[in-house]
Design a protein around this motif. Structure first.
Motif, mmCIF file in Angstrom:
data_model
loop_
_atom_site.group_PDB
_atom_site.id
_atom_site.type_symbol
_atom_site.label_atom_id
_atom_site.label_comp_id
_atom_site.label_asym_id
_atom_site.label_seq_id
_atom_site.Cartn_x
_atom_site.Cartn_y
_atom_site.Cartn_z
ATOM 1 N N HIS A 189 0.804 -1.226 0.000
ATOM 2 C CA HIS A 189 0.000 0.000 0.000
ATOM 3 C C HIS A 189 0.831 1.268 0.000
ATOM 4 C CE1 HIS A 189 -3.189 -2.857 1.479
ATOM 5 N NE2 HIS A 189 -3.610 -2.399 0.337
ATOM 6 N N GLU A 243 1.006 10.091 -1.268
ATOM 7 C CA GLU A 243 1.752 10.094 -0.014
ATOM 8 C C GLU A 243 3.129 10.631 -0.321
ATOM 9 O OE1 GLU A 243 1.266 6.485 2.661
ATOM 10 O OE2 GLU A 243 3.443 6.506 2.350
ATOM 11 N N ARG A 297 0.498 4.047 -2.937
ATOM 12 C CA ARG A 297 0.097 5.424 -2.627
ATOM 13 C C ARG A 297 1.169 6.408 -3.054
ATOM 14 N NH1 ARG A 297 -1.923 3.310 2.186
ATOM 15 N NH2 ARG A 297 -0.121 4.100 3.335
#
Lengths: 483, 1020
Positions: free
Chosen positions: B608, B618, B612
């Protein structure tokens, strides 16, 4: 010709005296086992593992072909009074997933009038069946094969005439034919789903593909060809052996199979239209032991109930000597039999009879547990290695007799109050974890002083004892005496 | 003090009840001076024993026990390497003279005494005097009488008798134990093994079982009470003489790989120089040259030249035979391998970590795995055997161990548990069941787990788990040596005729530093070669792996849409659900894709964050010092080398230590050791100024990674193949799928789904037809001259390749005009004809299946004069099979149907049950309740998913992926594990374009499609 066919779907169970719906009979071939009788939710043909998954409480018993044959034969003898000829057949494909069919035919074309019409005849037969208690399905048709197939249907109407037969048969599935599974699959594979489809095929083309034998079978089925078979004629004497499920000890439990036997005897006597003057009932015990009970009647008769009552009274007065494995009922002394009365009783002076009588007398006098034969088993555990068996038994002699053992072995080891004086090295035995008889002991030879000896009931002074120290409870025990 | 000189481990199959490390550790605990592992005619456990001995400081002597057919039972212990070689030679001789699993040694085989060994004679009773005499003639001076006392009440007698013998023949005595287990508590298991050996239940084994449990490693106290001290001392004397240790084994690599006038070093360099221009036509860049020099230096230093040359030779042979091959694994980290054409990963592409492959500090040999086309691998294996000879080349073994099912079956048989109960329990064990959940399982099928017999059964089965059962052939690991192999390790017969294996497996080889070449099989390589051939035959298109255009946008677009059914490495359900999120756009992205959907990154929670960060959701943050390590992957470690490098750069681990982390992670997790590593890592990072939070995060990631991450180079090698297969699927779907089907079994999907995919892409597929089909599927032009696939006879169940070839041959002469004509000219037998009829392949000649079968069945084989006679046959009127029947018959015969999907037959019924066709699920909103149905095609229960299962259903419109939680599995287990066709009620779940249905209840409707064969593929 008009054939009445009876098929007995639960015969394998009835042959072994099993009535409970949870008892099923199985057939097997190498590793595969499948049901051949029905039970709750489980049809014949189902694999045993699947049936057990469905109903874990089922009890499976392997089939006993001899018992099945005996019962079917006895039924054939019974039905003989209703017509003749009588034929019987066990259709046994012996393929996994297929159940045998137990079939009986009797030709009733001539008997119909004798019994006052078909209905009366069938009623009489059904009444008899109710007494004898096998589960049966009936069908009536002009050919034997046809009648046999029709018993699978749920249609009680009798079939008269070959045309009507062909019509009825045409609608039946070809999968019902008693042919090898490979051929049934082949029929299915070319879309021949109904027997009628087979009838319509050109004969040569069919024979080429399925064999002339099958073509003839179809011909016999619809009456185009005769269907001869050996006829069953009941023997001049009645001899019926019935194997019990397991060993039966109590008299009460013997009554049920006994009642069946006497009913069969009655049916047989009626069918022969004779009476019986004396009967012999043999009990088979373990190790091929037999005991015999003889009954004599004041007059020849064929009343099953009377025979049964007499036997029961005798049994209550004198129970059989040991657990019974099978019964054999013989009726050879018949009122109109041409054999005479001379040779009905076997020569009573054979040694086997004498031995049995001696053993029975001893057992009666000393009590059953006092008499036994020693037998050797292959086991490291001393108490298992030397076992007691019923008199006359001979166990399998083990291949290797490894160790020296005392002659006199106590049936159970006796705890010792204190540690004895041991000499020499121990023999360590650790075995039996697999059947709840796990033991871990160190065995020694010990000199038993006089006082210790009398405490444990020694035979004489300075006897050499075989003792052991138990690892599990850390105590000392006495297990035997050296000679 | 004492040394045990006669001990058997579980590698004496069905005799020993303890594993080698258990024996060694126990002996060390008891204070033994040494332990000899003397398995029966085997050295299979020797390496494990030696390793355990090294770890706990106990000297382990190498030896073996033999029972000669006509003579003594004896133990031979190796004094030196020469003695060891002699023992291995004897074992080899005995094993090669018998079928697999047995050995056959006669006195004449050992007539010439083996030098430099110590021999222990095991007295057995009858024939003792004669045996001892025979042995003494040959081994005087190094022969002992083994006195083995087991408290059977005749120890004193035995001692006396053997003393007399000893005096008479002047042969000294020594104490030994005939050890079969390490502790007394293994007695029950040892009895079970005996029962298995005799094919009898334990209760009927009688005297064949040992009378007590004395044959274990006894305490020194015990031994002193039993044996005279002189006999105990003698064990030390022998132990001192037997100084050979397995770890000192030396061997040489074959020398003939170097042509005259060259040394190993010079030849390797010559080859490298020869191939550089092929790889770098514009000249070798300086940084590459630097790497090459560095590698060559290291290779020479470690004396691995021969290894590289051997692999190069094999690859060269394969290329000459036009067999596709590619190196994989850590070898892809080597520039030299790339230059020599062994691997395909360009060093400029990834950050190669040569130390991962070969390291100065590590004493381990490199691991070069080469994948070959799976169907032609046999040729390569044969080449190796031919070139080096059966004496010097052999395949490594694999130890087949007891798994839950086999342990339950064997122990059940030994305990005389009824066959039905064993069957029920073993069958109901789904492939993921662990032993602890068993009591529940038993209750649900009517077996009482508290019953004494059952408890015993379970306990012993658990003890037996993971015990070795027998040796089998490894997939393809070859060991090649200069001297005969049997001097190094015993060689025995494998099950395959003409195949031999050594008694060690790959772990053993690695532990001893022996070089192994892995000749592996990869289905996709076969599929690719076949695709190229199909293209060449169809219209002359000449393509190969090197000529596929790189960076094709259409291909990457297709990948991003997850239309990757059939594509190498990225076709699984898990991969497909990741593709729309990751959307690879270049080869490196693809490399990440291949590596990221694996237990390591998933458990380490790398996936993840990566997604991201790549999507810009992120911030990409990592300490600047780690840029070289993590820069390429947005600061998230994905590959194994990154993890290693972090440990090195951030925490100061040496390359060796870092590699140790990778290998030992699984063991640490199982039995402890993690705390030490954690402290070292965090201390090292703290010392270098990384903050505690970051250190904790890194630690967790490394932990989750464990040993399951892909090396970057390995992922890169695979990405190359993934791209190639994707490109072919995108631009030449017919040829690609045709090649794929012809290479089955391989890959994730069954043939029915590959055919379905072809049709979805607009490729016409023709049914199996005797008028047109060959054995293999073929690429043929359709009416518009576009490539279409004609299915081949290989798909027909019950048909064989020889029949297929005969059919094609006969047809070449003249087309068939009737079934009779075909049957006569091809000489097919009844079974083969039936197979064709069942597959509907005779439709062109006879009509539907019923007619086809009618005709094949009517074919009569006539010989001689009547051979060509025509037999008269009346025409018949048979009914026409119903559509449903045809479809099911298609599935039964070929595993697929080109007619409608079975679900299509049930459409009306399904509608009445409010079932949504799978293709319409896209129109349902996230979170809506929904009902779906279909044939169960896949069942998957990956270890990382905490007991959740994934299932795929296929209906006539497409597929649906189900998520099934553990509680539901327990409630409806039988249906979930066994049903063929199901109705499911659940909730639709859509996340980032990927749709699943969360299952809430199952209904088994397999009987709606009675007769459909089992189609589901079940995976871990």
């Amino acid at each position: 010709m008009l054939w009445l066919c009876l098929s007995f779907p639960q015969l394998p169970a009835e042959a072994q005296g099993l009535r409970d719906p949870l008892d099923v009979i199985t057939d097997s071939r190498s590793a595969q086992r499948w049901l051949i009788t029905a039970s709750e939710g489980c049809a014949p043909g189902m694999a045993l593992a699947d049936a057990l998954a469905l109903r874990p409480a089922l009890r499976a018993h392997p089939r006993k072909l001899n018992a099945e044959r005996a019962l079917l034969k006895s039924l054939a003898h019974w039905i003989y009074r209703y017509g003749s000829p009588v034929h019987l057949q066990i259709d046994d494909p012996a393929e996994p997933g297929r159940a045998p069919r137990y079939l009986l035919w009797v030709e009733i074309g001539a008997s119909e009038r004798l019994f006052g019409g078909l209905d009366a005849l069938l009623t009489a037969i059904r009444n008899d069946l109710a007494e004898l208690q096998p589960v049966a399905r009936l069908a009536i048709a002009p050919t034997r094969g046809g009648a046999a197939l029709l018993t699978l249907e749920d249609n009680p109407a009798p079939v008269y005439g070959l045309d009507a037969l062909e019509t009825r048969l045409s609608a039946l599935p070809s999968a019902w034919l008693p042919w090898p599974q490979a051929q049934l699959d082949a029929l299915h594979g070319v879309g021949l789903r109904r027997i009628g489809d087979l009838f319509e095929l050109p004969r040569a083309a069919f024979a080429r593909r399925f064999g002339v034998e099958r073509l003839r079978a179809l011909d016999r089925l619809r009456g185009l060809q005769p269907d001869p078979a050996p006829a069953i004629v009941p023997p001049p004497v009645f001899r019926r052996r019935f194997e019990l499920p397991g060993e039966i000890e109590s008299t009460e439990s013997l009554l049920f199979p006994l009642r069946r036997l006497t009913q069969e005897l009655q049916a047989w006597l009626r069918s022969r239209d004779v009476g019986v003057r004396s009967i012999e009932l043999q009990f088979e015990h373990a190790n091929r032991q037999r005991s015999v009970m003889r009954l004599r009647f004041l007059s020849a008769h064929r009343d099953g109930q009377r025979i049964f009552t007499a036997l029961r009274e005798r049994l209550e007065r004198q129970a059989p000597a040991a657990a019974v494995r099978a019964l054999l009922l013989k009726a050879e002394d018949l009122a109109t039999a041409a054999l005479g009365q001379g040779n009905l009783f076997d020569a009573a002076t054979d040694t086997q009879q004498q031995w049995t009588e001696t053993v029975e007398r001893l057992l009666a006098r000393l009590g059953e547990s006092a008499l036994w034969s020693p037998v050797l088993h292959e086991d490291h555990r001393p108490e298992r290695a030397m076992a007691r068996a019923t008199p006359g038994a001979s166990g399998r002699t083990p291949a290797t007799v490894a160790q020296r053992r005392p002659l006199w072995l106590l049936p159970t080891p006796v705890p010792l109050p204190r540690a004895p004086q041991v000499a020499g090295e121990p023999e360590r035995i650790e075995a039996g974890w697999w059947d709840a008889g796990d033991l871990r002991r160190d065995y020694y030879t010990a000199e038993m002083g006089a006082e210790m000896g009398t405490e444990v009931g020694a035979i004489g002074h300075d006897a050499r004892a075989w003792v052991f120290r138990d690892h599990i409870d850390q105590r000392w025990y006495l297990h035997g005496w050296w000679a | 003090m004492y040394a045990e000189l006669h001990a058997l481990s579980a590698f004496s199959f069905q005799r020993g009840a303890s594993l080698p490390p258990e024996l060694v550790e126990r002996a060390a605990e008891l204070g033994y001076r040494a332990l000899a592992l003397t398995d029966e005619c085997s050295m299979a456990g020797a390496v494990r024993a030696w390793q355990a001995g090294r770890d706990c400081g106990l000297p382990v002597i190498a030896g073996s026990e033999f029972t000669l057919h006509d003579g003594p039972k004896l133990v031979l212990l190796a004094e030196t390497q020469r003695g060891y070689a002699g023992i291995c030679g004897a074992i080899t001789r005995g094993r090669r003279a018998a079928i697999k699993g047995r050995y056959n040694l006669q006195r004449r085989d050992l007539d010439a005494p083996i030098p430099e060994v110590c021999a222990l004679w095991i007295p057995r009773g009858p024939g003792d005097v004669e045996e001892l005499a025979w042995l003494r003639e040959r081994y005087a001076g190094r022969l002992w009488i083994a006195v083995e006392l087991h408290r059977d009440g005749r120890d004193a007698e035995q001692l006396q008798r053997l003393q007399a013998l000893s005096q008479r023949f002047a042969v000294p005595r020594v104490a030994s134990g005939d050890v079969h287990m390490h502790v007394r508590a293994r007695r029950a298991l040892q009895d079970v093994l005996t029962a298995l050996r005799h094919h009898q239940p334990v209760a009927r084994c009688g005297h064949r079982l040992f009378a007590n449990g004395e044959r274990h490693l006894r305490t020194l106290q015990d031994l002193q009470a039993l044996y005279p001290p002189a006999l105990l001392r003698e064990t030390l004397h022998i132990a001192e003489r037997c100084a050979f240790r397995l770890g000192t084994l030396k061997y040489d690599y074959p020398r003939e790989i170097v042509p005259a006038g060259h040394t190993l070093q010079s030849w390797l360099r010559a080859l490298v120089e020869q191939h550089i221009p092929e790889r770098w036509p514009q000249g070798c860049p300086p940084e590459v040259r630097a790497l090459i020099e560095k590698e060559l230096t290291l290779i020479t230093q470690k004396r691995y030249e021969a290894f590289f040359l051997t692999v190069y030779d094999i690859v060269l042979y394969a290329r000459k035979q036009n067999i596709l091959c590619q190196g994989r694994g850590s070898a892809a980290n080597s520039v030299v391998c790339y230059t020599l054409g062994i691997t395909a990963v360009d060093p400029g592409f990834t950050d190669l970590l040569f130390e991962r492959f070969v390291s100065n500090e590590r004493d381990e040999p490199p691991d070069i795995d080469v994948d070959f086309e799976h169907e032609r691998r046999e040729e390569v294996i044969q080449y190796v055997y031919d070139k080096y000879g059966r004496e010097r080349a052999a395949i490594a073994a694999t130890v087949i161990r007891y798994r839950p099912r086999s342990a339950l079956r064997d122990v059940g048989r030994a305990l005389d548990i009824s066959a039905e109960v064993i069957d029920r329990v073993a069958k109901s064990l789904a492939w993921w069941d662990d032993p602890d959940g068993l009591p529940e399982r038993l209750r649900s099928i009517g077996v009482d787990p508290k019953a004494r017999a059952i408890r015993l059964w379970l306990r012993l089965a658990r003890d037996l788990l993971e015990f070795p059962r027998h040796l089998s052939q490894h997939v393809g690991g070859f060991v090649i040596s200069d001297a005969p192999l049997s001097e190094l390790v015993p060689v025995e017969n494998a099950a395959m005729p003409d195949r031999t294996i050594i008694q060690w497996d790959k772990d053993d080889l690695e532990a001893l530093g022996l070089l192994k070449v892995d000749v592996l099989a990869l289905g996709m390589l076969s599929a690719l070669r076949r695709t190229f051939e199909h293209l060449r035959t169809f219209d002359g298109t000449a393509l190969d792996l090197q000529r596929i255009p790189t960076d094709d946008a259409a291909t990457y677009a297709m990948i991003g849409r997850a239309e990757t059914l059939g594509v190498f490495q990225i076709e699984s359900r898990a991969q497909m659900s990741m593709l729309p999120r990751l959307r690879p756009e270049n080869l490196y992205d693809l490399t990440v894709q291949v590596a990221i959907v694996r237990p390591g990154p998933i458990e380490g929670d790398m996936v993840h964050p990566y997604l991201r960060r790549r999507a810009g959701l992120e911030a990409v943050d990592y300490p600047p010092r780690l840029k070289s390590v993590l820069g390429r992957t947005y600061g998230v470690p994905i590959f194994q080398e990154q993890v290693m490098r972090i440990a090195m750069v951030a925490a100061g681990f040496s390359a060796d230590e870092a590699d140790q982390v990778r290998r030992s992670m699984a063991a640490w997790k199982r039995s402890g050791g993690l705390e030490k590593f954690e402290r070292k890592l965090k201390d090292g990072m703290a010392a270098r100024g990384y903050d505690a939070d970051f250190a904790e995060r890194i630690y967790k990631q490394i932990l989750g990674f464990g040993s399951y991450g892909f090396p970057e180079s390995h992922a890169a090698s695979f990405a190359l193949l993934a791209y190639a297969s994707a490109w072919l699927k995108c631009h030449h779907p017919a040829a690609f799928l045709c090649g794929l089907i012809n290479s089955q079994p391989m890959g994730f999907y069954p043939v029915s789904m590959l055919v379905g995919e072809a049709r979805r892409l607009g490729v016409k597929v023709g049914a199996v037809d005797v008028r047109a089909s060959h054995w293999d599927c073929a690429l043929v032009p359709d009416r518009q001259q576009r490539p279409a696939i004609r299915l081949g006879l290989r798909l027909v169940s019950g048909f064989n390749v020889h029949a297929g070839l005969r059919l094609a041959d006969a047809r070449r002469t003249r087309p068939f005009d009737s079934v009779e004509d075909l049957a006569r000219r091809t000489q097919l037998n009844a079974r083969e004809l039936e197979a064709l009829a069942a597959a509907d392949a005779l439709r062109g000649l006879a009509g539907h299946r019923y007619h086809a079968r009618w005709q094949t069945r009517g074919h009569a084989r006539l010989d001689g004069l009547l051979q060509d006679a025509a037999l008269p046959d009346d025409p018949v009127q048979l009914t026409t099979p119903a559509e449903g029947e045809e479809i099911l018959a298609d599935y039964r015969s070929t595993g697929l149907s080109l007619r409608r999907h079975p679900s299509a037959l049930l459409r009306e019924r399904l509608e009445r049950h409010h079932v949504v066709p799978n293709a319409q699920l896209q129109q349902i909103d996230n979170g809506q309740p929904v009902r779906v149905a279909g044939i169960v095609m896949f069942r998957q229960r990956p270890g990382t998913a905490k007991g959740t299962m994934f299932m795929t259903l296929e209906d006539d419109t497409g597929i649906v992926n189900l998520i099934i939680w553990p509680r539901l599995i327990e409630r409806q287990r039988d249906i979930i594990v066994g049903a063929g066709f199901v109705l499911v009620r659940g909730k639709l779940q859509r996340e980032q374009g990927v749709t699943h249905v969360l299952a809430e209840a199952f209904a088994d409707r397999s009987h709606w499609l009675a007769g459909l064969p089992h189609l589901s593929r079940d995976f871990r």
